[in-house]
Design an enzyme around this catalytic site. Structure first.
Site, PDB file in Angstrom:
ATOM      1  N   GLU A 135      39.999  25.930  31.659  1.00 44.77           N
ATOM      2  CA  GLU A 135      40.341  27.334  31.895  1.00 44.77           C
ATOM      3  C   GLU A 135      41.818  27.656  31.667  1.00 44.77           C
ATOM      4  OE1 GLU A 135      40.263  29.030  35.913  1.00 44.77           O
ATOM      5  OE2 GLU A 135      39.375  27.154  36.606  1.00 44.77           O
ATOM      6  N   SER A 186      40.027  35.249  42.234  1.00 46.75           N
ATOM      7  CA  SER A 186      39.500  35.062  43.595  1.00 46.75           C
ATOM      8  C   SER A 186      40.554  34.314  44.400  1.00 46.75           C
ATOM      9  CB  SER A 186      38.218  34.241  43.566  1.00 46.75           C
ATOM     10  OG  SER A 186      37.329  34.746  42.615  1.00 46.75           O
ATOM     11  N   SER A 189      46.487  30.814  40.937  1.00 44.11           N
ATOM     12  CA  SER A 189      47.123  29.652  40.321  1.00 44.11           C
ATOM     13  C   SER A 189      48.450  30.054  39.725  1.00 44.11           C
ATOM     14  CB  SER A 189      46.251  29.078  39.196  1.00 44.11           C
ATOM     15  OG  SER A 189      45.212  28.303  39.742  1.00 44.11           O
ATOM     16  N   ARG A 201      50.437  23.244  35.812  1.00 45.00           N
ATOM     17  CA  ARG A 201      50.067  24.041  36.990  1.00 45.00           C
ATOM     18  C   ARG A 201      50.938  23.570  38.123  1.00 45.00           C
ATOM     19  NH1 ARG A 201      47.061  24.278  41.694  1.00 45.00           N
ATOM     20  NH2 ARG A 201      45.901  26.214  42.034  1.00 45.00           N
TER      21      ARG A 201
HETATM   22  P1  ADP Z   1      37.736  34.958  39.047  1.00 48.64           P
HETATM   23  O1  ADP Z   1      37.816  34.267  37.720  1.00 48.64           O
HETATM   24  O2  ADP Z   1      38.053  34.073  40.192  1.00 48.64           O
HETATM   25  O3  ADP Z   1      36.459  35.721  39.228  1.00 48.64           O
HETATM   26  P2  ADP Z   1      39.265  37.400  38.346  1.00 48.64           P
HETATM   27  O4  ADP Z   1      40.539  37.298  37.591  1.00 48.64           O
HETATM   28  O5  ADP Z   1      38.080  37.934  37.615  1.00 48.64           O
HETATM   29  O6  ADP Z   1      38.980  35.990  39.044  1.00 48.64           O
HETATM   30  O7  ADP Z   1      39.563  38.297  39.622  1.00 48.64           O
HETATM   31  C1  ADP Z   1      38.657  38.454  40.686  1.00 48.64           C
HETATM   32  C2  ADP Z   1      39.263  39.416  41.680  1.00 48.64           C
HETATM   33  O8  ADP Z   1      39.455  40.688  41.036  1.00 48.64           O
HETATM   34  C3  ADP Z   1      38.388  39.737  42.869  1.00 48.64           C
HETATM   35  O9  ADP Z   1      38.592  38.802  43.901  1.00 48.64           O
HETATM   36  C4  ADP Z   1      38.855  41.118  43.265  1.00 48.64           C
HETATM   37  O10 ADP Z   1      39.998  41.050  44.093  1.00 48.64           O
HETATM   38  C5  ADP Z   1      39.305  41.736  41.939  1.00 48.64           C
HETATM   39  N1  ADP Z   1      38.366  42.689  41.321  1.00 48.64           N
HETATM   40  C6  ADP Z   1      38.738  43.663  40.438  1.00 48.64           C
HETATM   41  N2  ADP Z   1      37.677  44.369  40.029  1.00 48.64           N
HETATM   42  C7  ADP Z   1      36.590  43.865  40.653  1.00 48.64           C
HETATM   43  C8  ADP Z   1      35.195  44.186  40.644  1.00 48.64           C
HETATM   44  N3  ADP Z   1      34.709  45.216  39.914  1.00 48.64           N
HETATM   45  N4  ADP Z   1      34.356  43.421  41.380  1.00 48.64           N
HETATM   46  C9  ADP Z   1      34.829  42.402  42.121  1.00 48.64           C
HETATM   47  N5  ADP Z   1      36.131  42.063  42.183  1.00 48.64           N
HETATM   48  C10 ADP Z   1      37.021  42.766  41.467  1.00 48.64           C
END
Ligand code: ADP
Length: 362
Positions: A135, A186, A189, A201
């Protein structure tokens, strides 16, 4: 020479803890090789993806991010950016099956934890093999590619605390090294990037976008990220937090701590009386400020330790979230006496998906 290219359609997927990011490359012309029935299916998939902006109940295409006339492996086309909640993966797979994906491609490139977690489901449901990529390699590849292809990708905020003067300004990121990446998904990093291929990292925290949304849902009863941000925009964290002035009656001058600085996040909420007066909006804002300032503070320490002054914040936590971006911009500037700069990228959450599409070879 484009004859060694993998067969169409080309996708890159980043299957994260909260959101699945899907990048689709639409070629200007559908080329050689494929049989008539394959061509028919490819056209159907292209039509479905590019004529809609919502897919099923929870899939969205971010049309404002679409990139036209970009070249991948010698072919011109358009990049489309699609996202859906990772918890909807089963529905996504049924849809992909229904649209004929199983008959077409045999391998899709994927990154993020879900590339491992859902590998079996892809095989069983749509007969798709996942070509898995790391990733962070994908993230870096994606950032470099998009930045090269979009002159207005990188920006910063001026006058972050003054709503009347505050503005988004384009930043020339053509000679970027070294820089820090703070990816707020979520979880969080932190990467230090020294060249196109050299990075490490260096830190992270579990208090990230998922924490903001989780706590906000608990405290306010809201159900979506958009709702949480909407509440926060109308709230005042000073009804929730204990400020320096609540403790000192004013500034703590000797150490340069202004009175309106948060001394204790949620520090007022031990009082029953205070709790009875607080609104959902205030609680949402305090949650947002708590999580954002903690990330800003970790980012600053990392930058200091690595002697890096440009910090690029990305990840979907920043989606539709100018409050967090401005807080980060202000905090970086203020606490570094203007020596560090917070930068942002338009395609905030999509770099991993783009990067793994680019890395794919058949
Ligand atoms: P991951 O790869 O861990 O899913 P992202 O970069 O996609 O990480 O970011 C996830 C975070 O983005 C969520 O924890 C929340 O804070 C935010 N977020 C923004 N838009 C949304 C959405 N439509 N649904 C859920 N989370 C969202």
């Amino acid at each position: 020479d484009t004859s060694h290219n993998p067969s169409m359609p080309w996708f890159g997927m980043d299957i994260g803890g909260s959101l699945c990011k899907l990048v689709y490359f639409e070629p200007k012309e559908i080329l050689r090789g494929e049989s008539a029935t394959e061509l028919e299916t490819i056209r159907n998939i292209r039509r479905y993806l590019t004529k809609n902006s919502a897919y099923g109940k929870t899939g969205h295409r971010d049309m404002h991010l679409q990139m036209e006339n970009v070249k991948i492996r010698g072919i011109m086309g358009t990049l489309h950016f699609i996202r859906f909640p990772t918890c909807e993966m089963r529905n996504f797979l049924s849809l992909a099956k229904y649209k004929g994906m199983a008959k077409l491609v045999s391998t899709v490139s994927a990154t993020g934890g879900g590339a491992y977690k859902f590998e079996e489901d892809f095989k069983r449901e749509v007969n798709l093999k996942l070509a898995k990529f790391d990733e962070f390699d994908s993230l870096l590849t994606g950032i470099h590619y998009i930045d090269r292809n979009n002159p207005s990708e990188c920006y910063y905020w001026t006058d972050a605390t003054d709503e009347s003067k505050c503005a988004k300004v384009n930043y020339d990121f053509s000679s970027p090294y070294p820089f820090l990446i703070v990816n707020i998904g979520s979880g969080v990093s932190v990467l230090a990037v020294y060249s196109a291929t050299n990075y490490k990292r260096i830190s992270g925290t579990s208090l990230g976008g998922g924490t903001f949304l989780g706590l906000c849902c608990l405290l306010t009863g809201c159900n979506t990220f958009e709702e949480a941000i909407g509440l926060a925009a109308e709230g005042d964290n000073r009804n929730v937090d204990k400020l320096v002035r609540d403790i000192y009656g004013g500034d703590y001058e000797r150490f340069g701590l202004p009175g309106d600085l948060v001394a204790s996040s949620f520090g007022q909420m031990n009082s029953k009386e205070r709790r009875s007066k607080v609104s959902k909006q205030d609680l949402a804002k305090a949650t947002l400020v708590t999580i954002t300032n903690n990330i800003g503070s970790i980012a600053r320490m990392c930058a200091l330790q690595e002697r890096i002054d440009r910090v690029v914040f990305i990840g979907n936590f920043l989606r539709v979230n100018p409050i967090a971006m401005k807080l980060l911009a202000y905090a970086m500037d203020y606490w570094s006496n203007g020596t560090m700069k917070a930068l942002f990228l338009e395609h905030e959450g999509y770099f991993g998906a783009v990067g793994c599409l680019l890395q794919f070879h058949e």
